[in-house]
Design a protein around this motif. Structure first.
Motif, short mmCIF file in Angstrom:
data_model
loop_
_atom_site.label_atom_id
_atom_site.label_comp_id
_atom_site.label_asym_id
_atom_site.label_seq_id
_atom_site.Cartn_x
_atom_site.Cartn_y
_atom_site.Cartn_z
N ILE A 110 0.91 -1.29 0.13
CA ILE A 110 0.20 -0.25 -0.05
C ILE A 110 0.88 1.35 0.08
CG2 ILE A 110 -1.98 -1.21 1.25
CD1 ILE A 110 -1.12 0.46 3.81
N ALA A 111 2.07 1.02 0.48
CA ALA A 111 3.09 2.11 0.16
C ALA A 111 4.59 1.64 0.65
CB ALA A 111 2.56 3.41 1.26
N TYR A 112 5.43 2.63 0.67
CA TYR A 112 6.48 2.27 1.05
C TYR A 112 7.33 3.20 2.15
CZ TYR A 112 7.35 -0.66 -3.22
OH TYR A 112 7.26 -1.48 -4.20
N ASP A 113 8.06 2.80 2.94
CA ASP A 113 8.61 3.36 4.17
C ASP A 113 9.99 3.38 4.24
OD1 ASP A 113 8.58 4.59 6.62
OD2 ASP A 113 8.88 2.79 7.73
N GLY A 114 10.75 4.37 4.75
CA GLY A 114 12.08 4.49 5.18
C GLY A 114 12.15 4.36 6.55
N ARG A 240 11.64 -0.23 3.35
CA ARG A 240 10.86 -1.55 3.40
C ARG A 240 9.19 -1.41 2.72
NH1 ARG A 240 9.11 -1.49 9.00
NH2 ARG A 240 9.14 0.66 9.81
N PRO A 241 8.68 -2.27 2.53
CA PRO A 241 7.18 -1.92 1.86
C PRO A 241 6.38 -2.04 3.15
CG PRO A 241 7.80 -4.51 1.71
CD PRO A 241 8.99 -3.62 2.26
N PHE A 242 5.22 -1.38 2.93
CA PHE A 242 4.09 -1.48 3.95
C PHE A 242 3.21 -2.50 3.26
CE2 PHE A 242 4.27 2.88 6.55
CZ PHE A 242 5.37 2.50 7.29
N LEU A 243 2.74 -3.45 3.94
CA LEU A 243 1.73 -4.41 3.40
C LEU A 243 0.39 -4.44 4.14
CD1 LEU A 243 4.22 -7.52 3.20
CD2 LEU A 243 3.77 -5.70 1.37
N PHE A 244 -0.63 -4.68 3.36
CA PHE A 244 -1.79 -5.33 3.85
C PHE A 244 -1.73 -6.83 3.44
CE2 PHE A 244 -5.45 -2.00 4.36
CZ PHE A 244 -4.38 -1.34 5.45
N VAL A 245 -2.08 -7.90 4.25
CA VAL A 245 -2.08 -9.06 3.91
C VAL A 245 -3.19 -9.86 4.33
CG1 VAL A 245 0.29 -9.44 4.18
CG2 VAL A 245 -1.01 -9.81 6.08
N TYR A 246 -3.88 -10.88 3.63
CA TYR A 246 -5.17 -11.40 3.93
C TYR A 246 -5.00 -12.85 3.10
CZ TYR A 246 -5.93 -10.20 -0.76
OH TYR A 246 -5.74 -9.80 -2.54
N LYS A 247 -5.82 -13.54 3.79
CA LYS A 247 -6.01 -15.14 3.43
C LYS A 247 -7.16 -15.39 2.34
CE LYS A 247 -5.23 -19.75 5.59
NZ LYS A 247 -5.24 -20.37 6.74
N GLU A 248 -6.55 -16.14 1.07
CA GLU A 248 -7.42 -16.35 -0.02
C GLU A 248 -8.87 -16.67 0.49
OE1 GLU A 248 -8.48 -15.78 -3.51
OE2 GLU A 248 -6.13 -15.99 -3.15
N GLY A 249 -9.92 -15.80 -0.15
CA GLY A 249 -11.51 -16.03 0.24
C GLY A 249 -11.74 -15.60 1.41
N GLN A 250 -10.85 -14.80 2.28
CA GLN A 250 -11.04 -14.18 3.47
C GLN A 250 -11.68 -12.63 3.48
OE1 GLN A 250 -9.50 -15.79 7.25
NE2 GLN A 250 -8.67 -13.75 7.46
N LEU A 251 -11.09 -11.92 2.39
CA LEU A 251 -11.27 -10.60 1.91
C LEU A 251 -12.71 -10.45 1.31
CD1 LEU A 251 -9.44 -7.94 1.72
CD2 LEU A 251 -9.41 -8.49 -0.54
N THR A 252 -13.58 -9.55 2.40
CA THR A 252 -14.57 -9.43 1.82
C THR A 252 -14.78 -8.21 0.89
OG1 THR A 252 -15.09 -7.63 3.61
CG2 THR A 252 -15.64 -9.94 4.25
N ASP A 253 -15.96 -7.93 0.28
CA ASP A 253 -16.29 -6.87 -0.50
C ASP A 253 -15.77 -5.50 0.03
OD1 ASP A 253 -17.00 -8.78 -2.56
OD2 ASP A 253 -19.12 -8.28 -2.22
N ALA A 254 -16.14 -5.36 1.24
CA ALA A 254 -15.85 -3.97 1.94
C ALA A 254 -14.47 -3.91 2.03
CB ALA A 254 -16.49 -4.16 3.22
N GLY A 255 -13.65 -4.89 2.64
CA GLY A 255 -12.35 -4.85 2.65
C GLY A 255 -11.71 -4.74 1.04
#
Length: 280
Positions: A110-114, A240-255
């Motif tokens: 979602i973004a990078y960070d120093g 380094r990277p800023f990450l959002f992580v989620y499991k396959e099939g667990q991400l809702t439409d709202a997410g």
């Protein structure tokens, strides 16, 4: 009598239809199909990514009334929550490990960070090589005079085990947790490191770019200033990277809608204003 029975039957049917209609409308409101009404997205993890996620969620709430719940508990804990389903989305400020990827996690940058090495504002040392940074944090160098500073002991401030910032910093600087100087002060969160360093003339620590302010002094690495432009040009190595992580099939439409917003032009502008480095 027959006419009255028919009338009562008609009224009963109308009442049933009214109740069914009300239930249907209520259900529709809870699914978020009308722009997120009633939907909740649970997010947990990195204290580096957390402040950015909160700023993005606050802006997102102006146009979508999805409830974004953010809990800053550290990268490893957030990743574990995403794997187990405790949280819909985990936040990480380090790359995923092989076993975490194998668990079925997907990642979105979602973004990078120093990461910037920081000292007390009165410290004369303003530039270090990566090797010198390693020597400080592993205890090979213990006095600022060895680095061109005043004759005073170096007090190392690091993060707790499980911190994405600590994992990323150690990986880039090239030392392990077991090599960290034994008397290092362990602080929980970027804010605590900044406060500790700001109040101790001997101290040195590391924090995310977004926490930089006038209360601490930043250190150039190999003569390169810690700023977004140098990270994007790959001149500044502590990033380094800023990450959002989620499991396959667990991400809702709202997410998914929230992630889409973050990666949009508006979302990336918010990330940049918050001190993070946009992905595009």
């Amino acid at each position: 009598m027959i006419k009255w029975k028919h009338t009562k039957m008609a009224l009963l049917i109308v009442a049933i239809l009214t109740i069914l209609s009300a239930c249907t409308n209520e259900d529709n409101g809870s699914t978020g199909s009308d722009g997120g009404s009633g939907a909740t997205v649970s997010i947990s993890g990195s204290t580096s990514v957390g402040p950015l996620a909160e700023k993005l969620a606050a802006k997102y709430s102006e146009t979508d009334n999805t409830n974004i719940e953010i809990n800053q508990i550290g990268s490893s804990a957030g990743i574990t929550n995403a794997i187990s389903g405790v949280s819909e989305i985990g936040m990480s400020s380090r790359d995923l490990k092989e076993e975490e990827i194998a668990s079925g996690l997907n990642e979105v940058i979602i973004a990078y960070d120093g990461i910037v090495v920081v000292t007390h504002p009165t410290n004369k040392v303003k530039n270090l090589t990566m090797e010198q940074v390693k020597q400080i944090f592993t205890g090979e160098v213990t006095n600022w005079s060895e680095l061109g500073g005043d004759d005073m002991e170096i007090v190392v401030v690091s993060r707790e085990d499980g911190s994405g910032s600590r994992d990323a910093f150690q990986e880039i600087v090239d030392y392990s947790s077991g090599e960290l100087i034994r008397n290092a002060i362990i602080a929980s969160g970027n804010g605590n490191i900044k406060t500790t360093v700001a109040n101790n003339k001997h101290a040195v620590g590391f924090i995310s770019f977004e926490y930089i302010d006038e209360t601490i002094s930043t250190i150039d690495i190999n003569g390169v200033e810690a700023n977004a432009a140098n990270v994007l040009q790959e001149k500044y190595s502590l990033s380094r990277p800023f990450l959002f992580v989620y499991k396959e099939g667990q991400l809702t439409d709202a997410g998914q809608r929230f992630i889409d917003f973050i990666l949009s032009e508006d979302g990336q502008l918010i990330a940049e204003e918050a001190g993070a480095i946009p992905v595009k």
